[in-house]
Motif scaffolding. Structure first.
Motif, PDB file in Angstrom:
ATOM      1  N   GLY A 190       0.791  -1.216   0.000  1.00 53.36           N
ATOM      2  CA  GLY A 190       0.000   0.000   0.000  1.00 53.36           C
ATOM      3  C   GLY A 190       0.820   1.261   0.000  1.00 53.36           C
ATOM      4  O   GLY A 190       0.300   2.341   0.250  1.00 53.36           O
ATOM      5  N   SER A 191       2.097   1.156  -0.271  1.00 53.04           N
ATOM      6  CA  SER A 191       2.984   2.315  -0.239  1.00 53.04           C
ATOM      7  C   SER A 191       4.010   2.175  -1.349  1.00 53.04           C
ATOM      8  O   SER A 191       4.102   1.155  -2.019  1.00 53.04           O
ATOM      9  CB  SER A 191       3.679   2.402   1.114  1.00 53.04           C
ATOM     10  OG  SER A 191       4.586   3.466   1.119  1.00 53.04           O
ATOM     11  N   ARG A 192       4.812   3.218  -1.521  1.00 52.18           N
ATOM     12  CA  ARG A 192       5.853   3.157  -2.528  1.00 52.18           C
ATOM     13  C   ARG A 192       7.090   2.437  -1.993  1.00 52.18           C
ATOM     14  O   ARG A 192       7.263   2.288  -0.782  1.00 52.18           O
ATOM     15  CB  ARG A 192       6.207   4.559  -2.998  1.00 52.18           C
ATOM     16  CG  ARG A 192       6.711   5.444  -1.904  1.00 52.18           C
ATOM     17  CD  ARG A 192       6.899   6.844  -2.384  1.00 52.18           C
ATOM     18  NE  ARG A 192       7.276   7.665  -1.229  1.00 52.18           N
ATOM     19  CZ  ARG A 192       7.868   8.806  -1.329  1.00 52.18           C
ATOM     20  NH1 ARG A 192       8.131   9.303  -2.505  1.00 52.18           N
ATOM     21  NH2 ARG A 192       8.181   9.491  -0.260  1.00 52.18           N
ATOM     22  N   THR A 193       7.949   2.028  -2.894  1.00 47.03           N
ATOM     23  CA  THR A 193       9.183   1.350  -2.534  1.00 47.03           C
ATOM     24  C   THR A 193      10.238   2.377  -2.156  1.00 47.03           C
ATOM     25  O   THR A 193      10.443   3.352  -2.862  1.00 47.03           O
ATOM     26  CB  THR A 193       9.687   0.504  -3.716  1.00 47.03           C
ATOM     27  OG1 THR A 193       8.683  -0.449  -4.051  1.00 47.03           O
ATOM     28  CG2 THR A 193      10.968  -0.218  -3.363  1.00 47.03           C
ATOM     29  N   LYS A 203       9.287   6.196   8.648  1.00 49.20           N
ATOM     30  CA  LYS A 203       8.414   6.947   9.562  1.00 49.20           C
ATOM     31  C   LYS A 203       7.624   8.008   8.804  1.00 49.20           C
ATOM     32  O   LYS A 203       6.428   8.173   9.025  1.00 49.20           O
ATOM     33  CB  LYS A 203       9.236   7.600  10.672  1.00 49.20           C
ATOM     34  CG  LYS A 203       9.698   6.638  11.730  1.00 49.20           C
ATOM     35  CD  LYS A 203      10.480   7.363  12.801  1.00 49.20           C
ATOM     36  CE  LYS A 203      10.993   6.393  13.849  1.00 49.20           C
ATOM     37  NZ  LYS A 203      11.772   7.073  14.892  1.00 49.20           N
ATOM     38  N   LYS A 204       8.290   8.727   7.893  1.00 48.51           N
ATOM     39  CA  LYS A 204       7.594   9.739   7.089  1.00 48.51           C
ATOM     40  C   LYS A 204       6.519   9.111   6.217  1.00 48.51           C
ATOM     41  O   LYS A 204       5.419   9.635   6.085  1.00 48.51           O
ATOM     42  CB  LYS A 204       8.588  10.473   6.181  1.00 48.51           C
ATOM     43  CG  LYS A 204       9.167  11.700   6.752  1.00 48.51           C
ATOM     44  CD  LYS A 204       9.960  12.406   5.670  1.00 48.51           C
ATOM     45  CE  LYS A 204      10.864  13.440   6.283  1.00 48.51           C
ATOM     46  NZ  LYS A 204      11.695  14.104   5.296  1.00 48.51           N
ATOM     47  N   GLU A 205       6.842   7.982   5.614  1.00 51.77           N
ATOM     48  CA  GLU A 205       5.885   7.314   4.732  1.00 51.77           C
ATOM     49  C   GLU A 205       4.687   6.804   5.517  1.00 51.77           C
ATOM     50  O   GLU A 205       3.546   6.881   5.045  1.00 51.77           O
ATOM     51  CB  GLU A 205       6.579   6.168   3.998  1.00 51.77           C
ATOM     52  CG  GLU A 205       5.774   5.578   2.885  1.00 51.77           C
ATOM     53  CD  GLU A 205       5.498   6.553   1.764  1.00 51.77           C
ATOM     54  OE1 GLU A 205       4.434   6.402   1.120  1.00 51.77           O
ATOM     55  OE2 GLU A 205       6.309   7.450   1.507  1.00 51.77           O
ATOM     56  N   ARG A 225      -1.139   7.532   7.046  1.00 51.65           N
ATOM     57  CA  ARG A 225      -2.147   7.712   8.087  1.00 51.65           C
ATOM     58  C   ARG A 225      -2.951   8.996   7.931  1.00 51.65           C
ATOM     59  O   ARG A 225      -3.969   9.167   8.590  1.00 51.65           O
ATOM     60  CB  ARG A 225      -1.484   7.696   9.455  1.00 51.65           C
ATOM     61  CG  ARG A 225      -0.964   6.337   9.817  1.00 51.65           C
ATOM     62  CD  ARG A 225      -0.345   6.325  11.188  1.00 51.65           C
ATOM     63  NE  ARG A 225       0.223   5.023  11.456  1.00 51.65           N
ATOM     64  CZ  ARG A 225       1.440   4.819  11.897  1.00 51.65           C
ATOM     65  NH1 ARG A 225       2.232   5.836  12.152  1.00 51.65           N
ATOM     66  NH2 ARG A 225       1.886   3.600  12.107  1.00 51.65           N
ATOM     67  N   GLU A 226      -2.489   9.920   7.070  1.00 52.42           N
ATOM     68  CA  GLU A 226      -3.212  11.172   6.870  1.00 52.42           C
ATOM     69  C   GLU A 226      -4.572  10.890   6.237  1.00 52.42           C
ATOM     70  O   GLU A 226      -4.681  10.034   5.364  1.00 52.42           O
ATOM     71  CB  GLU A 226      -2.431  12.100   5.929  1.00 52.42           C
ATOM     72  CG  GLU A 226      -1.295  12.817   6.573  1.00 52.42           C
ATOM     73  CD  GLU A 226      -0.601  13.753   5.592  1.00 52.42           C
ATOM     74  OE1 GLU A 226      -0.991  13.806   4.407  1.00 52.42           O
ATOM     75  OE2 GLU A 226       0.345  14.408   6.014  1.00 52.42           O
ATOM     76  N   PRO A 227      -5.592  11.634   6.657  1.00 52.22           N
ATOM     77  CA  PRO A 227      -6.886  11.447   6.011  1.00 52.22           C
ATOM     78  C   PRO A 227      -6.848  12.002   4.590  1.00 52.22           C
ATOM     79  O   PRO A 227      -6.067  12.900   4.278  1.00 52.22           O
ATOM     80  CB  PRO A 227      -7.839  12.249   6.894  1.00 52.22           C
ATOM     81  CG  PRO A 227      -6.978  13.248   7.567  1.00 52.22           C
ATOM     82  CD  PRO A 227      -5.629  12.601   7.724  1.00 52.22           C
ATOM     83  N   GLY A 228      -7.700  11.483   3.747  1.00 55.82           N
ATOM     84  CA  GLY A 228      -7.749  11.942   2.360  1.00 55.82           C
ATOM     85  C   GLY A 228      -8.356  13.329   2.255  1.00 55.82           C
ATOM     86  O   GLY A 228      -8.769  13.949   3.229  1.00 55.82           O
ATOM     87  N   GLY A 229      -8.379  13.840   1.066  1.00 54.36           N
ATOM     88  CA  GLY A 229      -8.955  15.158   0.869  1.00 54.36           C
ATOM     89  C   GLY A 229      -7.907  16.237   0.853  1.00 54.36           C
ATOM     90  O   GLY A 229      -6.723  15.988   0.646  1.00 54.36           O
ATOM     91  N   ARG A 230      -8.326  17.480   1.090  1.00 57.22           N
ATOM     92  CA  ARG A 230      -7.401  18.607   1.036  1.00 57.22           C
ATOM     93  C   ARG A 230      -6.471  18.613   2.238  1.00 57.22           C
ATOM     94  O   ARG A 230      -6.861  18.339   3.350  1.00 57.22           O
ATOM     95  CB  ARG A 230      -8.169  19.919   1.001  1.00 57.22           C
ATOM     96  CG  ARG A 230      -8.905  20.092  -0.281  1.00 57.22           C
ATOM     97  CD  ARG A 230      -9.421  21.477  -0.371  1.00 57.22           C
ATOM     98  NE  ARG A 230     -10.004  21.639  -1.691  1.00 57.22           N
ATOM     99  CZ  ARG A 230     -10.376  22.770  -2.178  1.00 57.22           C
ATOM    100  NH1 ARG A 230     -10.260  23.858  -1.469  1.00 57.22           N
ATOM    101  NH2 ARG A 230     -10.887  22.846  -3.366  1.00 57.22           N
ATOM    102  N   ARG A 231      -5.272  18.997   1.946  1.00 60.23           N
ATOM    103  CA  ARG A 231      -4.278  19.106   3.007  1.00 60.23           C
ATOM    104  C   ARG A 231      -3.804  20.548   3.087  1.00 60.23           C
ATOM    105  O   ARG A 231      -4.369  21.433   2.460  1.00 60.23           O
ATOM    106  CB  ARG A 231      -3.133  18.158   2.710  1.00 60.23           C
ATOM    107  CG  ARG A 231      -3.584  16.699   2.795  1.00 60.23           C
ATOM    108  CD  ARG A 231      -2.408  15.767   2.598  1.00 60.23           C
ATOM    109  NE  ARG A 231      -2.757  14.397   2.729  1.00 60.23           N
ATOM    110  CZ  ARG A 231      -3.464  13.684   1.856  1.00 60.23           C
ATOM    111  NH1 ARG A 231      -3.945  14.236   0.776  1.00 60.23           N
ATOM    112  NH2 ARG A 231      -3.705  12.415   2.061  1.00 60.23           N
TER     113      ARG A 231
END
Length: 118
Positions: A65-68, A94-96, A101-107
């Protein structure tokens, strides 16, 4: 976590494998432990044709579910190469995980989009 340790143009000793397990794998499993994750550690001579004594450590970490994530470090000591690359990999993981974990939508990249209109 699946861990693969290999050497290019050098033999990976048991002490290097134990060092990777102690300093890198245990640091990663503190905050991310998934059976689907894969960590590849490749150690080798950085300049074999010039006869240099520089050891390269290349880390590849795959999370579902993430990048390499790929990290490289080159020093004269294999243990220092592993340390340098592992510290950088732990920070990147840790950054990834925070991004995941951030919610979707506008940041906060668009702060003016949320400003009240007069």
């Amino acid at each position: 976590m699946n861990v693969v340790i290999s050497g290019k143009q050098m033999k990976v000793t048991d002490s290097l494998k134990a060092y990777v397990d102690e300093h890198l794998v245990q640091a990663l499993t503190r905050f991310y432990d998934s059976e689907a994750a894969e960590l590849r550690v490749e150690l080798g001579n950085a300049l074999p044709h010039k006869g240099g004594a520089h050891i390269e450590c290349h880390l590849t970490f795959r999370m579902p579910g993430s990048r390499t994530l790929q990290i490289e470090a080159v020093t004269q000591d294999p243990y220092a190469s592993i340390d340098g690359a592992s510290e950088r990999l732990v920070r990147c993981v840790k950054k990834e995980l925070e991004r995941m974990r951030e919610p979707g939508g506008r940041r906060l990249e668009h702060p003016l989009a949320n400003a009240p209109r007069d």
